[in-house]
Design a protein around this motif. Structure first.
Motif: not given
Length: 239
Positions: A76-83
């Protein structure tokens, strides 16, 4: 310099810009969690790139996952949103509130030093307070902690079922090995039993021949066909 910034309302614009940046970070953070939770119901066709990457990571792992909680939190900590990383986005909203407060405090100090009119104090205080409270209320309303728990629980349930399904076929090779071993041992036991029967038949046959030799009347009384029949009868009797 400071008076010029105050006269042109640069500090006020800076607070507004910080507030907009904070709202932007909150929006994209919420977008990630909402999409990830929706993907739990459609793992066969995920729409979020992070979900597809996590599924691929799980499939490529050869060893079982020892600590699901730590593994999922790291993913989850590696999740990305809008880059941008989700953790950075959540921190960005907090930093925006802190920057707004710092600008507000500095503006009030400048107005105090240069003895600006009271209405400017009120204007800046209201603007800064609204921005800070708005960011905090939005963060509470989005409830990132609750959404993260839902996400972790959903993935934990899925991965536990997935690993349990992978463990069941693990007994198949053992069963096949035992079955194959049984097939291998069966001819050996069959050969041993046949050898024992042949030995018993030979003993009975030799006894009959000795009896026939002792009395000439019985000599040569068994033809080859009769001897074969005798052996079949003796074999059936032994079984």
């Amino acid at each position: 310099m400071l008076q010029t910034c105050m006269n042109q309302n640069l500090f006020l614009y800076a607070m507004i810009a910080a507030g907009i940046a904070g709202v932007w970070c909150l929006f994209w953070s919420n977008h990630f969690y909402s999409k990830a939770i929706k993907d739990l119901r459609r793992l066969d066709k995920p729409r979020l790139k992070w979900t597809g990457q996590l599924l691929q990571t799980v499939k490529e792992r050869k060893e079982p996952i020892a600590n699901l909680g730590a593994f999922l939190r790291s993913q989850v900590a590696r999740g990305r949103s809008a880059g941008i990383g989700v953790q950075a986005l959540k921190a960005g909203s907090q930093n925006a509130a802190a920057v707004t407060f710092a600008i507000l405090a500095f503006s009030i100090l400048v107005m105090y030093l240069y003895e600006y009119e009271t209405y400017l104090w009120v204007q800046y205080a209201v603007a800064g307070g609204v921005i800070i409270c708005g960011l905090l209320l939005l963060r509470i309303n989005f409830d990132f902690s609750g959404k993260e728990e839902i996400l972790l629980d959903g993935w934990t349930d899925y991965l536990e079922n997935e690993m349990q399904g992978k463990k069941q076929p693990a007994y198949a090779p053992m069963t096949g090995e035992v079955r194959e071993k049984g097939k291998t041992d069966a001819p050996v036991r069959e050969t041993s039993r046949n050898a024992k029967e042949e030995e018993q038949i030979s003993q009975v046959r030799e006894g009959i021949r000795q009896t026939a030799a002792a009395d000439s009347r019985f000599s040569g009384m068994l033809t080859p066909e009769e001897e074969k029949l005798m052996r079949e009868i003796i074999r059936e009797y032994i079984k």
